[in-house]
Design a protein around this motif. Structure first.
Motif, PDB file in Angstrom:
ATOM      1  N   VAL A  81      25.244  39.337  58.962  1.00  0.00           N
ATOM      2  CA  VAL A  81      23.912  38.838  58.620  1.00  0.00           C
ATOM      3  C   VAL A  81      23.286  39.743  57.543  1.00  0.00           C
ATOM      4  CG1 VAL A  81      22.732  40.127  60.463  1.00  0.00           C
ATOM      5  CG2 VAL A  81      21.736  38.006  59.607  1.00  0.00           C
ATOM      6  N   HIS A  83      24.065  40.123  54.504  1.00  0.00           N
ATOM      7  CA  HIS A  83      24.935  40.663  53.455  1.00  0.00           C
ATOM      8  C   HIS A  83      24.929  39.795  52.190  1.00  0.00           C
ATOM      9  CE1 HIS A  83      27.466  43.916  55.683  1.00  0.00           C
ATOM     10  NE2 HIS A  83      26.156  44.042  55.859  1.00  0.00           N
ATOM     11  N   GLY A  84      24.202  38.657  52.266  1.00  0.00           N
ATOM     12  CA  GLY A  84      23.965  37.891  51.032  1.00  0.00           C
ATOM     13  C   GLY A  84      24.695  36.576  50.893  1.00  0.00           C
ATOM     14  N   LYS A  85      25.112  35.985  52.020  1.00  0.00           N
ATOM     15  CA  LYS A  85      25.847  34.717  51.960  1.00  0.00           C
ATOM     16  C   LYS A  85      24.995  33.602  51.332  1.00  0.00           C
ATOM     17  CE  LYS A  85      26.446  34.899  56.462  1.00  0.00           C
ATOM     18  NZ  LYS A  85      25.956  36.259  56.753  1.00  0.00           N
ATOM     19  N   ASP A 182      24.562  45.889  42.762  1.00  0.00           N
ATOM     20  CA  ASP A 182      23.430  46.399  41.958  1.00  0.00           C
ATOM     21  C   ASP A 182      22.600  47.431  42.713  1.00  0.00           C
ATOM     22  OD1 ASP A 182      20.760  44.611  43.039  1.00  0.00           O
ATOM     23  OD2 ASP A 182      22.738  43.887  43.553  1.00  0.00           O
TER      24      ASP A 182
HETATM   25  P1  GDP Z   1      22.774  36.198  54.657  1.00  0.00           P
HETATM   26  O1  GDP Z   1      22.133  36.481  55.977  1.00  0.00           O
HETATM   27  O2  GDP Z   1      24.168  36.764  54.586  1.00  0.00           O
HETATM   28  O3  GDP Z   1      22.737  34.750  54.261  1.00  0.00           O
HETATM   29  O4  GDP Z   1      21.954  37.045  53.566  1.00  0.00           O
HETATM   30  P2  GDP Z   1      20.850  36.558  52.523  1.00  0.00           P
HETATM   31  O5  GDP Z   1      21.472  35.787  51.420  1.00  0.00           O
HETATM   32  O6  GDP Z   1      19.730  35.926  53.268  1.00  0.00           O
HETATM   33  O7  GDP Z   1      20.406  37.950  51.908  1.00  0.00           O
HETATM   34  C1  GDP Z   1      19.776  38.958  52.673  1.00  0.00           C
HETATM   35  C2  GDP Z   1      18.905  39.800  51.786  1.00  0.00           C
HETATM   36  O8  GDP Z   1      19.707  40.502  50.843  1.00  0.00           O
HETATM   37  C3  GDP Z   1      17.895  39.010  50.993  1.00  0.00           C
HETATM   38  O9  GDP Z   1      16.676  39.713  50.963  1.00  0.00           O
HETATM   39  C4  GDP Z   1      18.510  38.938  49.612  1.00  0.00           C
HETATM   40  O10 GDP Z   1      17.546  38.842  48.589  1.00  0.00           O
HETATM   41  C5  GDP Z   1      19.238  40.251  49.525  1.00  0.00           C
HETATM   42  N1  GDP Z   1      20.388  40.169  48.619  1.00  0.00           N
HETATM   43  C6  GDP Z   1      21.377  39.249  48.637  1.00  0.00           C
HETATM   44  N2  GDP Z   1      22.257  39.485  47.650  1.00  0.00           N
HETATM   45  C7  GDP Z   1      21.837  40.582  46.997  1.00  0.00           C
HETATM   46  C8  GDP Z   1      22.335  41.322  45.868  1.00  0.00           C
HETATM   47  O11 GDP Z   1      23.358  41.032  45.270  1.00  0.00           O
HETATM   48  N3  GDP Z   1      21.613  42.428  45.520  1.00  0.00           N
HETATM   49  C9  GDP Z   1      20.474  42.805  46.153  1.00  0.00           C
HETATM   50  N4  GDP Z   1      19.858  43.876  45.726  1.00  0.00           N
HETATM   51  N5  GDP Z   1      19.984  42.130  47.202  1.00  0.00           N
HETATM   52  C10 GDP Z   1      20.642  41.033  47.624  1.00  0.00           C
END
Ligand code: GDP
Length: 471
Positions: A81, A83-85, A182
């Motif tokens: 969770v 990690h940016g999916k 980044d």
């Molecule tokens: P998920 O739970 O895996 O779907 O994760 P999210 O896509 O919701 O991302 C979680 C958080 O990480 C959010 O606040 C995003 O803006 C941030 N985030 C996702 N990808 C990146 C990235 O490549 N760089 C940075 N700095 N933040 C990121």
């Protein structure tokens, strides 16, 4: 039927329930399931027998590869969770706008496609291994490639490992996307080393797992990731039959004002067209309209294409199969039967595969592997248990620990066991209430232990067929 369909799908055949298989295919599938087919040859005496009745709804199964056409890969994003999916899925979605493609941004219909150098990739829009395995537990294997998303600043986390196990249990190849490069403090090398320990070895370390470094937020490395997905897809040589009645799976379904029930279908075989009559789980209807991921009305959808179907008379569940059937009378009958089955109070059937009945299942030739999901109180217990269990000798039954982790038994564990026809074993842990309900619903056995040797003895006895049925 589950296993049979699974084996057929591996041969790139997506059968309907009433389809005849030709002898060649039947032989191959039988061999996989441990049977041999004997052909009965009748001597003919006297007058010739009456001509056999033609069964109209059956079609011979195609087997020649030349009849199959290449299809695009279907990709799912798994990972811990945050990690940016979701961000990555959005970044990829936006490349469609950036590429100046007519129509622009995709709609949220549960899956979307993008084009890259004349090729198409289909992305499942619901990330996470829960959704992935829930579909599999319903017998729907729709994903060709898993992209494992790992944040470079956070590294491998418990759900990263869970995701790897879920993808492996499904036999789907994993491609790694190291995200958030980044962020200050991002350490892609550490992620690679951590994953190497889990058997995902990068090419630069001599392995064969593709790793991509991306920043979903800044849109960096996305093009390379897409290229690598296409490269992986090429290796898989994905094919499907484009001709003939469509077979597909429900990705999501919802009630929409003015539209009634709508269901996004991923076509797996054949071509789905407007005006056709379809059965989808316990529901049916004439396809009133097909809407693609750009919100445009289309007349047909081919394999690997997600499309929203309008015209069903109810909301099917994700993972359910859609088939085309030309005879309305028959369609009504099948749908009514299925609805009747839905309404009848469900009999308590109990788990299908248990430690106690394992050996009978083996004797019936149904299985040769005991699939275990193992949960324990600590990482130390897990290591001790895995070590002990792997030492159990058995000629007849193979032991496969598809997932072993510290923590309580969760719903995701149940679905994983269900999808692999396995058992969940817990050591000094509890089952959360969602997991208990899921186990009952899905018919999965959970065995809890608090003494290590009892656990190991029971598994050993089960593998030797010595366990008495529980009363
Ligand atoms: P998920 O739970 O895996 O779907 O994760 P999210 O896509 O919701 O991302 C979680 C958080 O990480 C959010 O606040 C995003 O803006 C941030 N985030 C996702 N990808 C990146 C990235 O490549 N760089 C940075 N700095 N933040 C990121």
């Amino acid at each position: 039927p589950f296993q049979l369909i699974h084996h057929l799908m591996e041969l790139n055949i997506f059968p309907t329930l009433t389809q005849l298989l030709d002898e060649d295919v039947a032989r191959k599938v039988s061999a996989r399931m441990g049977f041999e087919i004997l052909t009965e040859r009748k001597e003919r005496h006297g007058p010739p027998p009456p001509a056999p009745k033609v069964v109209e709804e059956t079609q011979p199964a195609p087997t020649k590869k030349s009849e199959l056409q290449p299809r695009s890969p279907v990709v799912a994003f798994l990972g811990h969770v945050d990690h940016g999916k979701t961000t990555l899925l959005d970044a990829i979605r936006h490349t469609r706008v950036a590429a100046g493609e007519a129509g622009g941004i995709t709609q949220h219909i549960g899956a979307y496609t993008i084009q890259r150098g004349g090729k198409t990739i289909t992305f499942i829009d619901t990330p996470g291994h829960e959704a992935f395995t829930a579909m599999r537990a319903r017998g729907a294997s729709i994903t060709d490639i898993v992209v494992l998303v790992v944040a470079a600043d956070d590294g491998v986390m418990p759900q990263t490992i869970e995701a790897i196990d879920h993808a492996r249990a499904a036999g789907v190849p994993i491609l790694v996307a190291i995200n958030k490069i980044d962020v200050p403090g991002a350490n892609p090398l550490r992620v690679k080393t951590q994953l190497q320990e889990r058997g995902l070895v990068p090419e630069e370390f001599g392995g064969d797992t593709i790793f991509c470094e991306v920043s979903a937020l800044k849109g960096k490395g996305i093009d390379h990731l897409l290229e690598m997905i296409l490269l992986q897809a090429e290796v898989l040589e994905l094919h499907a039959l484009f001709e003939g009645p469509a077979v597909g799976r429900v990705i999501e379904a919802q009630m929409e004002t003015g539209r009634g029930p709508t269901a996004t279908i991923l076509v797996q075989k054949g071509t789905l067209r407007t005006g056709e009559i379809v059965i989808c789980g316990p529901y049916w209807g004439k396809v009133r309209a097909l809407i693609n991921d750009l919100g445009k009305t289309v007349r047909e959808a081919t394999p690997s294409t997600p499309v929203k179907v309008l015209g069903l008379n109810g909301l099917p569940s994700p993972g359910e199969e859609l088939i085309v059937e030309s005879e309305e009378r028959k369609v009504r009958q099948i749908a009514e039967e299925r609805q009747g089955a839905l309404k009848r109070p469900k009999q308590e059937e109990g788990p299908k595969i248990t430690l106690e009945n394992l050996f009978e299942a083996i004797a019936e030739g149904q299985r040769k592997t005991l699939h275990l999901v193992l949960k324990a109180d600590t990482q130390g217990s897990i290591e001790a248990l895995v070590g002990q269990l792997q030492k159990i000798p058995s000629k007849k039954v193979e032991l496969s620990i598809i997932h072993a982790a510290a923590g309580p038994v969760t719903e995701s564990d149940i679905l994983l066991a269900k999808a692999s026809e396995g058992i969940v074993i817990g050591f000094n842990v509890k089952t959360d209430s969602a997991a208990a309900a899921a186990a009952k619903r899905e018919g999965v056995q959970i065995k809890l232990f608090s003494v290590i040797y009892e656990l190991v003895d029971q598994v050993r006895d089960a593998m030797a067929g010595l366990l008495e049925p529980e009363l």
